[in-house]
Design a protein around this motif. Structure first.
Motif, PDB file in Angstrom:
ATOM      1  N   THR A 122       0.945  -1.120   0.065  1.00 60.67           N
ATOM      2  CA  THR A 122       0.120  -0.021   0.044  1.00 60.67           C
ATOM      3  C   THR A 122       0.914   1.249   0.028  1.00 60.67           C
ATOM      4  O   THR A 122       0.664   2.238  -0.751  1.00 60.67           O
ATOM      5  CB  THR A 122      -0.865   0.141   1.273  1.00 60.67           C
ATOM      6  N   THR A 123       1.957   1.231   0.709  1.00 56.54           N
ATOM      7  CA  THR A 123       2.810   2.386   0.718  1.00 56.54           C
ATOM      8  C   THR A 123       3.545   2.693  -0.416  1.00 56.54           C
ATOM      9  O   THR A 123       3.484   3.698  -1.135  1.00 56.54           O
ATOM     10  CB  THR A 123       3.840   2.118   2.142  1.00 56.54           C
ATOM     11  N   HIS A 125       2.361   1.899  -3.716  1.00 57.01           N
ATOM     12  CA  HIS A 125       1.513   2.288  -4.511  1.00 57.01           C
ATOM     13  C   HIS A 125       1.303   3.644  -4.256  1.00 57.01           C
ATOM     14  O   HIS A 125       1.075   4.521  -5.302  1.00 57.01           O
ATOM     15  CB  HIS A 125       0.248   1.256  -4.585  1.00 57.01           C
ATOM     16  N   THR A 126       0.903   4.090  -3.077  1.00 55.77           N
ATOM     17  CA  THR A 126       0.547   5.454  -2.723  1.00 55.77           C
ATOM     18  C   THR A 126       1.747   6.482  -3.176  1.00 55.77           C
ATOM     19  O   THR A 126       1.645   7.643  -3.677  1.00 55.77           O
ATOM     20  CB  THR A 126       0.423   5.784  -1.263  1.00 55.77           C
ATOM     21  N   ASN A 130       1.600   9.594  -5.824  1.00 57.44           N
ATOM     22  CA  ASN A 130       1.989  10.914  -5.553  1.00 57.44           C
ATOM     23  C   ASN A 130       3.296  11.418  -6.198  1.00 57.44           C
ATOM     24  O   ASN A 130       2.950  12.536  -6.741  1.00 57.44           O
ATOM     25  CB  ASN A 130       2.245  10.896  -4.024  1.00 57.44           C
TER      26      ASN A 130
END
Length: 139
Positions: A122-123, A125-126, A130
């Motif tokens: 998740t981190t 992909h985030t 960004n």
């Protein structure tokens, strides 16, 4: 998120080159391979349900890598807790899970493993999203 789960940084976002055998690099590689092979399994004939295909074996190997690293990190945290390691005022997620009476030890470990593996993906992909937005909108 490893700080929340285990009370220490895993180092996946390190600016330095990670060693190939480091826990962080093994987790990153395992999760990347897991999703690559999962996509192949989902978009091909489901032969893996009947016999072990090469893609299925790679998928299992990636999953086993992630689980073994997670179990190692959790084991290190449990060893610290057994030695009487001074806990902060608010314990980490794993400590809180283990202190609950309505959750078994195995359930607590599985929850921590799931959170660790999900947190890295998740981190990543985030951060990529960004960075993409910043590149498209430099102002």
């Amino acid at each position: 998120l490893s700080i929340v789960i285990l009370g220490k940084r895993l180092g996946c976002l390190s600016l330095n080159e990670l060693a190939d055998d480091s826990d962080a690099q093994l987790m990153i590689t395992g999760i990347t391979e897991l999703f690559v092979h999962f996509a192949k399994l989902e978009t091909s004939l489901p032969l893996y349900k009947y016999f072990s295909t090469p893609t299925w074996k790679k998928f299992e190997r990636a999953f086993d890598t992630m689980n073994s690293v997670s179990e190692k990190l959790i084991g290190e945290r449990l060893a610290e807790l057994r030695k009487g390691y001074k806990l902060p005022e608010e314990g980490d997620f794993l400590t809180n899970l283990l202190s609950r009476k309505d959750i078994t030890f195995d359930e607590a470990i599985m929850m921590a493993i799931e959170l660790l593996t999900g947190a890295i993906d998740t981190t990543a992909h985030t951060l990529v999203f960004n960075l993409f937005c910043l590149a498209k909108n430099p102002r």
